[in-house]
Design a protein around this motif. Sequence first.
Motif, short mmCIF file in Angstrom:
data_model
loop_
_atom_site.label_atom_id
_atom_site.label_comp_id
_atom_site.label_asym_id
_atom_site.label_seq_id
_atom_site.Cartn_x
_atom_site.Cartn_y
_atom_site.Cartn_z
N LYS A 159 9.61 -1.62 -0.21
CA LYS A 159 9.04 -2.33 -1.35
C LYS A 159 9.60 -1.73 -2.62
CE LYS A 159 4.58 -3.53 -3.47
NZ LYS A 159 4.94 -3.04 -4.82
N ASN A 161 8.76 -0.86 -6.12
CA ASN A 161 7.57 -0.70 -6.95
C ASN A 161 7.92 -0.75 -8.43
OD1 ASN A 161 5.77 -0.29 -4.81
ND2 ASN A 161 6.42 1.84 -4.61
N HIS A 175 3.72 2.22 -2.30
CA HIS A 175 4.09 1.85 -0.95
C HIS A 175 2.90 1.92 0.00
CE1 HIS A 175 8.15 2.61 -2.51
NE2 HIS A 175 8.55 1.80 -1.56
#
Length: 335
Positions: A159, A161, A175
């Motif tokens: 992911k 962020n 995460h």
Amino acid sequence: MVLLNLSGQIPEPSIPPEIARDAETATAIANHEAKADPHPVYLTQAEGDGRYRQSTVALTDADIPALIARDAETAAAIANHEAKADPHPVYLTQAEGDGRYRQSTVALTDADIPALIARDAETAAAIANHEAKADPHPSLWTRITNAFLALTGGQAIIKNNPAMSAVSYSAGQNHLELRTTDSSNPAIGFHRAGFTGTALYHLGYGNDSLRIRNADGFDGALIHDGNIASKVITNRLDDLTIVKQKLITGITPLTQGEGAAPFHGISDPSKIIGAVLSVRPFPTVWMMPGAGIISPGYEIILYGWNADRVTIYTKAGNSALILGKPFQILVSYIN
């Protein structure tokens, strides 16, 4: 009665006259073959040619029975069949099919759909009612823990962020979030089954908000650049030279005769003037390196330090009782 000697050749006079001699047999065969038609039950070639059509002779129309259709008769029958308005009444014509069924190009209407199939409004209402429930999927957490959190190695949470901020702890900004909804502390465990166990947990605000709790009862804050100053002891020598001390912690090796080398974090190792090692085999007992001389199984050695690390060793054959135990090294250095 005349007796014959069968051990030798039978003389000709002794053979009955009814048995043909060679000359008689040859004469009979020659007479048979000399006949014009020795086997009248069979056809001769001439008789066969007269009775049957040879394969090299083509059939004529007269040879074909009248019941077998000629080309013109077959063509006429097909034309008559195709000229009929409905030559196959067992099937539907296109007009009959169009009248009986809905064509694929004609859109369905609401009346065409069975009442048991949900309409858009019914589907929307069912979804809204589902989402309005406090816990629409009570078994979801069980499935997550069984299928997702029971990791077998190699898993990754991928992911991108947002940038780190004061809200990076919250969902969607990281995460993985460990969250509690009561007064308990969120924690994650590290467990070497049968040997050691440690939990990393969050406790309030401040420099010591991230801490570790060991299975042996030890509880301490993680050291970082925001709280390291409070962890270092400052003294002065007689000439007012400032002496600082730094506490380094770790776990002893799991095998006798092996070493451990934690980082000391002092930028100039030439300023180190000494170090004191102790190990904790029991929750309330600390032992120094010389303890193993008196008490077998507890011997540990402070080997020394270099530019990055301080090194210790468990004594081969005399350190079985301090393997995998917490240790601490108090390093003194000149400021």
